[in-house]
Design a protein around this motif. Structure first.
Motif, PDB file in Angstrom:
ATOM      1  N   PHE A   1       0.859  -1.194   0.000  1.00 50.65           N
ATOM      2  CA  PHE A   1       0.000   0.000   0.000  1.00 50.65           C
ATOM      3  C   PHE A   1       0.885   1.230   0.000  1.00 50.65           C
ATOM      4  CE2 PHE A   1      -2.837   3.156   1.859  1.00 50.65           C
ATOM      5  CZ  PHE A   1      -4.066   2.844   1.288  1.00 50.65           C
ATOM      6  N   ASP A   2       0.857   1.972  -1.103  1.00 53.80           N
ATOM      7  CA  ASP A   2       1.677   3.182  -1.236  1.00 53.80           C
ATOM      8  C   ASP A   2       1.008   4.331  -0.486  1.00 53.80           C
ATOM      9  OD1 ASP A   2       3.236   5.316  -1.955  1.00 53.80           O
ATOM     10  OD2 ASP A   2       3.058   5.003  -4.114  1.00 53.80           O
TER      11      ASP A   2
ATOM     12  N   TRP B   1       3.586   0.598   3.442  1.00 51.25           N
ATOM     13  CA  TRP B   1       2.642  -0.211   4.197  1.00 51.25           C
ATOM     14  C   TRP B   1       2.350  -1.502   3.459  1.00 51.25           C
ATOM     15  CZ3 TRP B   1       1.233   0.984   9.067  1.00 51.25           C
ATOM     16  CH2 TRP B   1       1.491   2.279   9.503  1.00 51.25           C
ATOM     17  N   HIS B   2       2.113  -2.552   4.234  1.00 54.28           N
ATOM     18  CA  HIS B   2       1.830  -3.872   3.690  1.00 54.28           C
ATOM     19  C   HIS B   2       0.662  -4.449   4.484  1.00 54.28           C
ATOM     20  CE1 HIS B   2       5.963  -3.341   2.163  1.00 54.28           C
ATOM     21  NE2 HIS B   2       6.205  -2.921   3.399  1.00 54.28           N
ATOM     22  N   VAL B   3      -0.238  -5.134   3.808  1.00 53.36           N
ATOM     23  CA  VAL B   3      -1.449  -5.628   4.466  1.00 53.36           C
ATOM     24  C   VAL B   3      -1.714  -7.068   4.044  1.00 53.36           C
ATOM     25  CG1 VAL B   3      -2.884  -4.581   2.659  1.00 53.36           C
ATOM     26  CG2 VAL B   3      -3.918  -5.195   4.857  1.00 53.36           C
ATOM     27  N   LEU B   4      -2.159  -7.873   5.005  1.00 54.45           N
ATOM     28  CA  LEU B   4      -2.441  -9.289   4.790  1.00 54.45           C
ATOM     29  C   LEU B   4      -3.817  -9.581   5.387  1.00 54.45           C
ATOM     30  CD1 LEU B   4       0.060 -12.195   5.323  1.00 54.45           C
ATOM     31  CD2 LEU B   4      -2.189 -12.310   6.382  1.00 54.45           C
TER      32      LEU B   4
ATOM     33  N   LEU C   1      -7.714  -8.162   9.432  1.00 57.06           N
ATOM     34  CA  LEU C   1      -6.545  -7.846   8.614  1.00 57.06           C
ATOM     35  C   LEU C   1      -5.370  -7.485   9.502  1.00 57.06           C
ATOM     36  CD1 LEU C   1      -9.203  -6.446   6.866  1.00 57.06           C
ATOM     37  CD2 LEU C   1      -7.369  -6.548   5.193  1.00 57.06           C
ATOM     38  N   LEU C   2      -4.174  -7.750   8.999  1.00 55.11           N
ATOM     39  CA  LEU C   2      -2.920  -7.409   9.663  1.00 55.11           C
ATOM     40  C   LEU C   2      -2.146  -6.502   8.723  1.00 55.11           C
ATOM     41  CD1 LEU C   2      -0.538  -7.865  11.714  1.00 55.11           C
ATOM     42  CD2 LEU C   2       0.032  -9.919  10.379  1.00 55.11           C
ATOM     43  N   TRP C   3      -1.702  -5.350   9.234  1.00 56.62           N
ATOM     44  CA  TRP C   3      -0.882  -4.476   8.401  1.00 56.62           C
ATOM     45  C   TRP C   3       0.337  -3.988   9.180  1.00 56.62           C
ATOM     46  CZ3 TRP C   3      -5.694  -3.218  10.231  1.00 56.62           C
ATOM     47  CH2 TRP C   3      -5.848  -2.044  10.983  1.00 56.62           C
ATOM     48  N   TRP C   4       1.393  -3.671   8.446  1.00 58.91           N
ATOM     49  CA  TRP C   4       2.644  -3.275   9.070  1.00 58.91           C
ATOM     50  C   TRP C   4       3.398  -2.320   8.158  1.00 58.91           C
ATOM     51  CZ3 TRP C   4       1.483  -7.870   6.826  1.00 58.91           C
ATOM     52  CH2 TRP C   4       2.322  -8.306   5.796  1.00 58.91           C
ATOM     53  N   SER C   5       4.322  -1.590   8.753  1.00 61.12           N
ATOM     54  CA  SER C   5       5.102  -0.615   7.991  1.00 61.12           C
ATOM     55  C   SER C   5       6.559  -1.042   7.926  1.00 61.12           C
ATOM     56  CB  SER C   5       4.999   0.776   8.627  1.00 61.12           C
ATOM     57  OG  SER C   5       5.528   0.770   9.950  1.00 61.12           O
ATOM     58  N   THR C   6       7.206  -0.651   6.852  1.00 59.81           N
ATOM     59  CA  THR C   6       8.640  -0.850   6.667  1.00 59.81           C
ATOM     60  C   THR C   6       9.222   0.436   6.098  1.00 59.81           C
ATOM     61  OG1 THR C   6       8.345  -1.739   4.424  1.00 59.81           O
ATOM     62  CG2 THR C   6       8.400  -3.337   6.237  1.00 59.81           C
ATOM     63  N   GLY C   7      10.533   0.539   6.116  1.00 58.49           N
ATOM     64  CA  GLY C   7      11.192   1.679   5.493  1.00 58.49           C
ATOM     65  C   GLY C   7      11.856   2.630   6.447  1.00 58.49           C
ATOM     66  N   GLY C   8      11.528   2.527   7.727  1.00 58.31           N
ATOM     67  CA  GLY C   8      12.231   3.343   8.713  1.00 58.31           C
ATOM     68  C   GLY C   8      11.701   4.754   8.808  1.00 58.31           C
ATOM     69  N   ASN C   9      12.339   5.706   8.126  1.00 60.57           N
ATOM     70  CA  ASN C   9      11.949   7.106   8.293  1.00 60.57           C
ATOM     71  C   ASN C   9      10.687   7.417   7.500  1.00 60.57           C
ATOM     72  OD1 ASN C   9      12.636   8.278   5.556  1.00 60.57           O
ATOM     73  ND2 ASN C   9      14.649   7.443   6.112  1.00 60.57           N
ATOM     74  N   GLU C  10      10.073   8.547   7.832  1.00 62.38           N
ATOM     75  CA  GLU C  10       8.766   8.907   7.283  1.00 62.38           C
ATOM     76  C   GLU C  10       8.767   9.002   5.772  1.00 62.38           C
ATOM     77  OE1 GLU C  10       5.570  12.600   7.668  1.00 62.38           O
ATOM     78  OE2 GLU C  10       7.107  12.283   9.210  1.00 62.38           O
ATOM     79  N   ASP C  11       9.848   9.502   5.179  1.00 61.61           N
ATOM     80  CA  ASP C  11       9.882   9.694   3.728  1.00 61.61           C
ATOM     81  C   ASP C  11       9.903   8.370   2.973  1.00 61.61           C
ATOM     82  OD1 ASP C  11       9.868  12.430   4.050  1.00 61.61           O
ATOM     83  OD2 ASP C  11      12.053  12.603   4.019  1.00 61.61           O
ATOM     84  N   ASP C  12      10.412   7.304   3.607  1.00 64.01           N
ATOM     85  CA  ASP C  12      10.555   6.017   2.930  1.00 64.01           C
ATOM     86  C   ASP C  12       9.524   4.987   3.374  1.00 64.01           C
ATOM     87  OD1 ASP C  12      12.806   6.950   1.555  1.00 64.01           O
ATOM     88  OD2 ASP C  12      14.147   6.383   3.204  1.00 64.01           O
TER      89      ASP C  12
END
Length: 369
Positions: A69-70, A361-364, A347-358
Protein backbone atom coordinates in the motif's frame (compact mmCIF):
# COMPACT_ATOMS: atom_id res chain seq x y z
CA UNK A 1 -15.47 -25.02 31.38
CA UNK A 2 -14.04 -23.44 28.27
CA UNK A 3 -15.54 -20.07 27.41
CA UNK A 4 -16.72 -19.59 23.85
CA UNK A 5 -17.51 -16.13 22.52
CA UNK A 6 -19.90 -15.01 19.80
CA UNK A 7 -17.10 -12.80 18.45
CA UNK A 8 -13.43 -12.18 18.75
CA UNK A 9 -12.04 -10.27 21.68
CA UNK A 10 -8.89 -8.62 22.91
CA UNK A 11 -7.64 -6.38 25.64
CA UNK A 12 -4.45 -4.41 26.36
CA UNK A 13 -1.11 -5.95 27.17
CA UNK A 14 -0.91 -5.24 30.88
CA UNK A 15 -3.47 -4.86 33.65
CA UNK A 16 -4.25 -1.60 35.41
CA UNK A 17 -3.30 0.63 32.52
CA UNK A 18 -6.34 2.73 31.85
CA UNK A 19 -5.75 5.53 29.41
CA UNK A 20 -8.08 8.47 29.08
CA UNK A 21 -8.60 9.85 25.59
CA UNK A 22 -5.32 8.57 24.16
CA UNK A 23 -5.10 7.92 20.41
CA UNK A 24 -5.21 4.27 19.41
CA UNK A 25 -5.55 2.12 16.35
CA UNK A 26 -8.64 0.09 16.11
CA UNK A 27 -10.68 -2.67 16.16
CA UNK A 28 -11.76 -5.99 14.91
CA UNK A 29 -15.44 -6.57 14.49
CA UNK A 30 -15.69 -9.93 12.73
CA UNK A 31 -15.48 -13.39 14.28
CA UNK A 32 -14.01 -16.73 13.30
CA UNK A 33 -13.81 -19.27 16.11
CA UNK A 34 -10.86 -21.62 15.71
CA UNK A 35 -10.53 -24.76 17.77
CA UNK A 36 -7.64 -25.08 20.17
CA UNK A 37 -5.36 -28.08 20.48
CA UNK A 38 -5.36 -30.22 23.60
CA UNK A 39 -3.05 -29.29 26.42
CA UNK A 40 0.50 -30.24 25.45
CA UNK A 41 2.51 -31.85 28.16
CA UNK A 42 5.82 -30.18 28.80
CA UNK A 43 9.22 -31.75 29.17
CA UNK A 44 10.33 -32.82 32.65
CA UNK A 45 10.85 -29.77 34.83
CA UNK A 46 9.65 -27.35 32.14
CA UNK A 47 6.50 -25.83 30.72
CA UNK A 48 4.57 -26.74 27.60
CA UNK A 49 6.50 -27.92 24.55
CA UNK A 50 7.77 -25.24 22.18
CA UNK A 51 5.84 -24.90 18.91
CA UNK A 52 7.04 -26.68 15.74
CA UNK A 53 9.57 -25.05 13.43
CA UNK A 54 8.56 -21.82 11.69
CA UNK A 55 7.08 -21.55 8.24
CA UNK A 56 7.08 -18.65 5.83
CA UNK A 57 3.73 -17.01 5.15
CA UNK A 58 3.92 -18.18 1.52
CA UNK A 59 4.40 -21.80 2.62
CA UNK A 60 1.80 -21.73 5.38
CA UNK A 61 -0.88 -19.78 3.49
CA UNK A 62 -0.34 -20.13 -0.28
CA UNK A 63 -3.75 -18.56 -1.07
CA UNK A 64 -3.66 -15.69 1.42
CA UNK A 65 -4.55 -12.25 0.04
CA UNK A 66 -1.89 -9.63 0.69
CA UNK A 67 -0.86 -6.34 -0.89
CA UNK A 68 1.53 -3.41 -0.67
CA UNK A 69 0.00 0.00 0.00
CA UNK A 70 1.68 3.18 -1.24
CA UNK A 71 1.04 6.01 1.27
CA UNK A 72 1.77 8.85 -1.18
CA UNK A 73 -1.34 10.97 -1.81
CA UNK A 74 -1.92 12.44 -5.31
CA UNK A 75 -1.44 15.95 -3.89
CA UNK A 76 1.84 15.12 -2.14
CA UNK A 77 1.34 14.35 1.60
CA UNK A 78 1.53 10.85 3.04
CA UNK A 79 -1.56 8.90 4.07
CA UNK A 80 -1.44 7.13 7.46
CA UNK A 81 -3.82 4.15 7.64
CA UNK A 82 -5.79 3.75 10.86
CA UNK A 83 -7.95 0.85 9.74
CA UNK A 84 -7.91 -1.33 6.64
CA UNK A 85 -11.30 -2.38 5.27
CA UNK A 86 -9.71 -4.76 2.77
CA UNK A 87 -6.24 -5.06 1.27
CA UNK A 88 -6.88 -2.12 -1.09
CA UNK A 89 -9.03 0.19 1.08
CA UNK A 90 -8.18 2.00 4.29
CA UNK A 91 -9.54 4.68 6.60
CA UNK A 92 -6.80 7.03 7.70
CA UNK A 93 -5.43 10.54 7.90
CA UNK A 94 -3.35 12.82 5.71
CA UNK A 95 -2.36 16.47 6.12
CA UNK A 96 -3.40 18.97 3.50
CA UNK A 97 -0.59 20.05 1.18
CA UNK A 98 -0.40 23.41 2.94
CA UNK A 99 0.12 21.58 6.29
CA UNK A 100 -2.68 23.58 7.92
CA UNK A 101 -5.27 20.83 8.33
CA UNK A 102 -5.61 17.10 8.87
CA UNK A 103 -8.01 15.09 6.73
CA UNK A 104 -9.72 11.87 7.78
CA UNK A 105 -10.94 9.83 4.86
CA UNK A 106 -11.24 6.60 2.93
CA UNK A 107 -8.55 5.78 0.39
CA UNK A 108 -8.77 3.09 -2.28
CA UNK A 109 -7.74 2.52 -5.88
CA UNK A 110 -10.24 5.16 -7.02
CA UNK A 111 -8.71 7.91 -4.88
CA UNK A 112 -9.34 9.62 -1.54
CA UNK A 113 -12.76 10.49 -0.11
CA UNK A 114 -12.60 13.08 2.63
CA UNK A 115 -14.80 12.50 5.68
CA UNK A 116 -13.52 15.22 8.02
CA UNK A 117 -11.00 18.09 7.88
CA UNK A 118 -9.78 19.73 11.09
CA UNK A 119 -7.16 22.44 11.75
CA UNK A 120 -3.75 20.97 12.57
CA UNK A 121 -3.28 23.58 15.31
CA UNK A 122 -6.21 22.00 17.19
CA UNK A 123 -4.26 18.71 17.49
CA UNK A 124 -7.09 16.48 16.24
CA UNK A 125 -7.17 12.93 17.59
CA UNK A 126 -9.08 9.98 16.13
CA UNK A 127 -8.87 7.62 19.06
CA UNK A 128 -10.82 4.62 17.83
CA UNK A 129 -12.51 3.31 14.68
CA UNK A 130 -15.09 0.56 14.27
CA UNK A 131 -16.47 -0.89 11.05
CA UNK A 132 -19.50 -3.09 10.49
CA UNK A 133 -20.48 -3.74 6.90
CA UNK A 134 -20.84 -0.33 5.25
CA UNK A 135 -20.91 1.55 8.57
CA UNK A 136 -17.74 3.38 9.66
CA UNK A 137 -17.75 4.92 13.15
CA UNK A 138 -14.93 6.85 14.80
CA UNK A 139 -14.14 8.97 17.84
CA UNK A 140 -12.79 12.48 17.50
CA UNK A 141 -11.40 15.08 19.88
CA UNK A 142 -9.30 18.26 19.69
CA UNK A 143 -7.53 20.55 22.13
CA UNK A 144 -10.36 23.01 21.73
CA UNK A 145 -13.02 20.32 22.12
CA UNK A 146 -11.44 17.67 24.41
CA UNK A 147 -14.66 15.74 25.03
CA UNK A 148 -14.77 12.77 22.68
CA UNK A 149 -17.40 12.89 19.95
CA UNK A 150 -18.55 9.93 17.90
CA UNK A 151 -19.09 10.28 14.15
CA UNK A 152 -20.61 7.98 11.55
CA UNK A 153 -20.28 7.61 7.77
CA UNK A 154 -21.23 5.05 5.16
CA UNK A 155 -18.58 3.34 3.11
CA UNK A 156 -20.85 3.74 0.09
CA UNK A 157 -20.80 7.52 0.22
CA UNK A 158 -22.61 10.51 1.68
CA UNK A 159 -21.59 13.01 4.36
CA UNK A 160 -20.27 12.18 7.83
CA UNK A 161 -22.76 12.80 10.65
CA UNK A 162 -22.28 13.38 14.37
CA UNK A 163 -23.78 10.47 16.32
CA UNK A 164 -23.26 11.92 19.79
CA UNK A 165 -21.14 14.19 21.96
CA UNK A 166 -22.57 12.57 25.11
CA UNK A 167 -19.64 10.19 25.57
CA UNK A 168 -18.81 10.68 29.28
CA UNK A 169 -15.20 10.29 30.38
CA UNK A 170 -14.39 7.89 27.53
CA UNK A 171 -11.47 5.51 28.05
CA UNK A 172 -9.40 3.73 25.44
CA UNK A 173 -6.90 0.88 25.68
CA UNK A 174 -5.65 0.64 22.11
CA UNK A 175 -7.49 -2.58 21.28
CA UNK A 176 -10.23 -3.64 18.90
CA UNK A 177 -13.06 -3.15 21.37
CA UNK A 178 -12.44 0.47 22.40
CA UNK A 179 -15.32 1.29 20.06
CA UNK A 180 -17.51 -1.58 18.91
CA UNK A 181 -20.61 -2.09 16.77
CA UNK A 182 -23.03 -4.92 17.49
CA UNK A 183 -26.66 -5.27 16.45
CA UNK A 184 -26.84 -1.74 15.12
CA UNK A 185 -25.55 -0.28 18.39
CA UNK A 186 -22.22 1.47 19.04
CA UNK A 187 -20.65 0.88 22.48
CA UNK A 188 -17.71 2.28 24.42
CA UNK A 189 -16.54 2.45 28.04
CA UNK A 190 -16.31 5.54 30.21
CA UNK A 191 -14.90 6.07 33.69
CA UNK A 192 -17.60 6.64 36.30
CA UNK A 193 -15.79 7.03 39.62
CA UNK A 194 -15.84 3.63 41.33
CA UNK A 195 -17.82 2.25 38.38
CA UNK A 196 -17.33 1.76 34.66
CA UNK A 197 -20.10 3.10 32.45
CA UNK A 198 -20.84 1.03 29.37
CA UNK A 199 -22.36 3.64 27.06
CA UNK A 200 -24.22 3.00 23.82
CA UNK A 201 -25.99 4.77 20.99
CA UNK A 202 -27.86 3.46 17.96
CA UNK A 203 -26.23 3.84 14.56
CA UNK A 204 -29.31 5.82 13.60
CA UNK A 205 -28.62 8.28 16.45
CA UNK A 206 -30.73 9.16 19.45
CA UNK A 207 -30.19 9.22 23.22
CA UNK A 208 -27.18 7.54 24.83
CA UNK A 209 -27.82 4.56 27.09
CA UNK A 210 -25.65 4.03 30.18
CA UNK A 211 -25.14 0.78 32.07
CA UNK A 212 -23.03 1.33 35.19
CA UNK A 213 -20.90 -1.62 36.34
CA UNK A 214 -19.07 -1.55 39.71
CA UNK A 215 -15.30 -1.75 39.32
CA UNK A 216 -12.86 -1.06 36.50
CA UNK A 217 -13.60 -2.89 33.27
CA UNK A 218 -12.86 -2.74 29.56
CA UNK A 219 -15.11 -3.81 26.73
CA UNK A 220 -14.50 -7.10 24.96
CA UNK A 221 -16.62 -8.99 22.40
CA UNK A 222 -20.16 -8.04 23.31
CA UNK A 223 -21.61 -8.89 25.82
CA UNK A 224 -18.28 -9.52 27.59
CA UNK A 225 -16.18 -7.26 29.81
CA UNK A 226 -12.66 -7.86 31.15
CA UNK A 227 -11.62 -6.50 34.54
CA UNK A 228 -8.55 -4.26 34.79
CA UNK A 229 -6.48 -7.02 36.44
CA UNK A 230 -7.34 -9.54 33.69
CA UNK A 231 -8.62 -11.97 36.32
CA UNK A 232 -12.33 -11.97 35.53
CA UNK A 233 -14.61 -11.96 32.53
CA UNK A 234 -18.19 -10.74 32.91
CA UNK A 235 -21.13 -11.50 30.63
CA UNK A 236 -23.52 -8.54 30.88
CA UNK A 237 -26.42 -10.36 29.27
CA UNK A 238 -26.23 -13.57 31.29
CA UNK A 239 -25.16 -11.74 34.48
CA UNK A 240 -22.34 -14.06 35.49
CA UNK A 241 -18.58 -13.92 35.90
CA UNK A 242 -15.84 -16.35 34.92
CA UNK A 243 -12.46 -16.45 36.63
CA UNK A 244 -9.24 -16.63 34.62
CA UNK A 245 -7.11 -19.57 35.78
CA UNK A 246 -3.39 -18.84 36.17
CA UNK A 247 -0.66 -20.20 38.39
CA UNK A 248 2.75 -19.07 39.60
CA UNK A 249 4.56 -15.92 38.48
CA UNK A 250 2.57 -15.13 35.32
CA UNK A 251 0.13 -12.59 33.96
CA UNK A 252 -2.66 -13.19 31.48
CA UNK A 253 -4.27 -10.89 28.91
CA UNK A 254 -7.61 -12.40 27.92
CA UNK A 255 -10.50 -12.43 25.54
CA UNK A 256 -13.54 -14.65 26.14
CA UNK A 257 -11.85 -17.34 24.03
CA UNK A 258 -8.07 -17.13 24.59
CA UNK A 259 -5.52 -15.73 27.02
CA UNK A 260 -1.96 -14.68 26.24
CA UNK A 261 0.11 -15.68 29.29
CA UNK A 262 3.44 -14.07 30.12
CA UNK A 263 5.39 -16.55 32.25
CA UNK A 264 8.05 -14.88 34.35
CA UNK A 265 11.31 -16.09 35.88
CA UNK A 266 13.84 -14.42 38.14
CA UNK A 267 15.52 -12.97 35.05
CA UNK A 268 12.35 -11.58 33.47
CA UNK A 269 10.08 -13.04 30.81
CA UNK A 270 10.68 -16.76 30.39
CA UNK A 271 8.12 -17.62 27.70
CA UNK A 272 4.70 -16.76 26.25
CA UNK A 273 1.87 -19.31 26.43
CA UNK A 274 -1.62 -19.42 24.98
CA UNK A 275 -4.58 -20.96 26.81
CA UNK A 276 -8.34 -20.76 27.23
CA UNK A 277 -9.44 -18.61 30.19
CA UNK A 278 -10.22 -21.73 32.22
CA UNK A 279 -6.58 -22.89 31.77
CA UNK A 280 -7.32 -25.60 29.20
CA UNK A 281 -5.60 -26.14 25.82
CA UNK A 282 -2.45 -24.50 27.12
CA UNK A 283 0.59 -24.45 24.86
CA UNK A 284 3.84 -22.52 24.52
CA UNK A 285 3.92 -19.94 21.73
CA UNK A 286 7.35 -18.37 22.13
CA UNK A 287 10.37 -17.92 24.36
CA UNK A 288 11.32 -14.91 26.40
CA UNK A 289 12.96 -13.11 23.47
CA UNK A 290 9.58 -12.57 21.75
CA UNK A 291 6.99 -9.88 22.48
CA UNK A 292 3.31 -9.32 21.76
CA UNK A 293 3.15 -7.08 18.68
CA UNK A 294 -0.43 -5.83 19.20
CA UNK A 295 -2.78 -5.51 22.17
CA UNK A 296 -5.46 -7.72 20.63
CA UNK A 297 -5.49 -11.32 21.86
CA UNK A 298 -5.88 -14.10 19.26
CA UNK A 299 -7.13 -12.18 16.22
CA UNK A 300 -10.16 -14.00 14.76
CA UNK A 301 -9.92 -16.25 17.83
CA UNK A 302 -6.95 -17.89 16.10
CA UNK A 303 -3.90 -15.72 15.35
CA UNK A 304 -1.48 -14.30 17.91
CA UNK A 305 0.60 -11.46 16.47
CA UNK A 306 4.18 -11.49 17.82
CA UNK A 307 7.37 -9.49 17.36
CA UNK A 308 10.91 -10.86 17.69
CA UNK A 309 13.65 -8.23 18.06
CA UNK A 310 16.83 -9.04 16.18
CA UNK A 311 20.39 -8.50 17.38
CA UNK A 312 20.44 -4.98 15.89
CA UNK A 313 16.93 -3.99 17.00
CA UNK A 314 18.25 -1.24 19.29
CA UNK A 315 19.91 0.40 16.29
CA UNK A 316 17.38 -0.32 13.53
CA UNK A 317 14.17 -0.18 15.58
CA UNK A 318 12.80 -3.09 13.54
CA UNK A 319 11.59 -6.55 14.57
CA UNK A 320 10.60 -9.76 12.84
CA UNK A 321 6.80 -10.00 12.54
CA UNK A 322 5.45 -13.43 13.47
CA UNK A 323 1.98 -14.97 13.61
CA UNK A 324 1.22 -17.94 15.85
CA UNK A 325 -1.66 -19.99 14.43
CA UNK A 326 -3.60 -21.61 17.30
CA UNK A 327 -5.40 -23.96 14.91
CA UNK A 328 -2.13 -25.64 13.86
CA UNK A 329 0.27 -24.64 16.68
CA UNK A 330 2.60 -23.28 13.98
CA UNK A 331 4.58 -20.04 13.97
CA UNK A 332 4.64 -18.19 10.66
CA UNK A 333 7.16 -15.52 9.70
CA UNK A 334 5.38 -12.66 7.94
CA UNK A 335 8.18 -10.10 7.53
CA UNK A 336 11.81 -9.97 8.75
CA UNK A 337 12.07 -6.21 9.49
CA UNK A 338 8.98 -4.19 10.41
CA UNK A 339 8.64 -0.83 12.14
CA UNK A 340 5.15 -1.38 13.56
CA UNK A 341 2.20 -3.76 13.25
CA UNK A 342 -1.56 -3.29 13.63
CA UNK A 343 -4.76 -5.34 13.36
CA UNK A 344 -8.41 -4.67 12.61
CA UNK A 345 -11.32 -6.45 10.97
CA UNK A 346 -9.34 -9.65 10.46
CA UNK A 347 -6.55 -7.85 8.61
CA UNK A 348 -2.92 -7.41 9.66
CA UNK A 349 -0.88 -4.48 8.40
CA UNK A 350 2.64 -3.28 9.07
CA UNK A 351 5.10 -0.62 7.99
CA UNK A 352 8.64 -0.85 6.67
CA UNK A 353 11.19 1.68 5.49
CA UNK A 354 12.23 3.34 8.71
CA UNK A 355 11.95 7.11 8.29
CA UNK A 356 8.77 8.91 7.28
CA UNK A 357 9.88 9.69 3.73
CA UNK A 358 10.55 6.02 2.93
CA UNK A 359 7.65 4.39 4.79
CA UNK A 360 5.70 1.67 2.99
CA UNK A 361 2.64 -0.21 4.20
CA UNK A 362 1.83 -3.87 3.69
CA UNK A 363 -1.45 -5.63 4.47
CA UNK A 364 -2.44 -9.29 4.79
CA UNK A 365 -6.02 -10.55 5.05
CA UNK A 366 -5.99 -13.23 7.76
CA UNK A 367 -9.53 -14.16 6.83
CA UNK A 368 -8.18 -15.71 3.60
CA UNK A 369 -5.52 -17.99 5.12
Amino acid sequence: MTLVSEGTAAVGETGGRRRFGIAASVSLVVALVAGGALLIAGPPGGGPKPPPARLTAAAAWPKVVRADFDPAMPDGPLFSPLRFLDTATAVGTAPTNDARSVRLGVRDAAGFRELRKLPLDDNPQFEAIAVDGDDIVWTESTDGQPRVRIWHASRRGGPATLLTADTGNAIFFGNQWDLAISGGVVRWAAAGGANTDIRSVALSGGPVGVQSVPGNWSLSAWPWLVDENERRLRNLEKHWDAEVVTSGPETATCSPVWCRVMVMSGDGLARIDLMHPDGSARRRMAGGDVQAAVDDVAVLDRFEILAEPGPDADLTGTTTLLVYDASTSRTIEVSPAVDGAFTGGGLLWWSTGGNEDDVRWHVLDLRTT
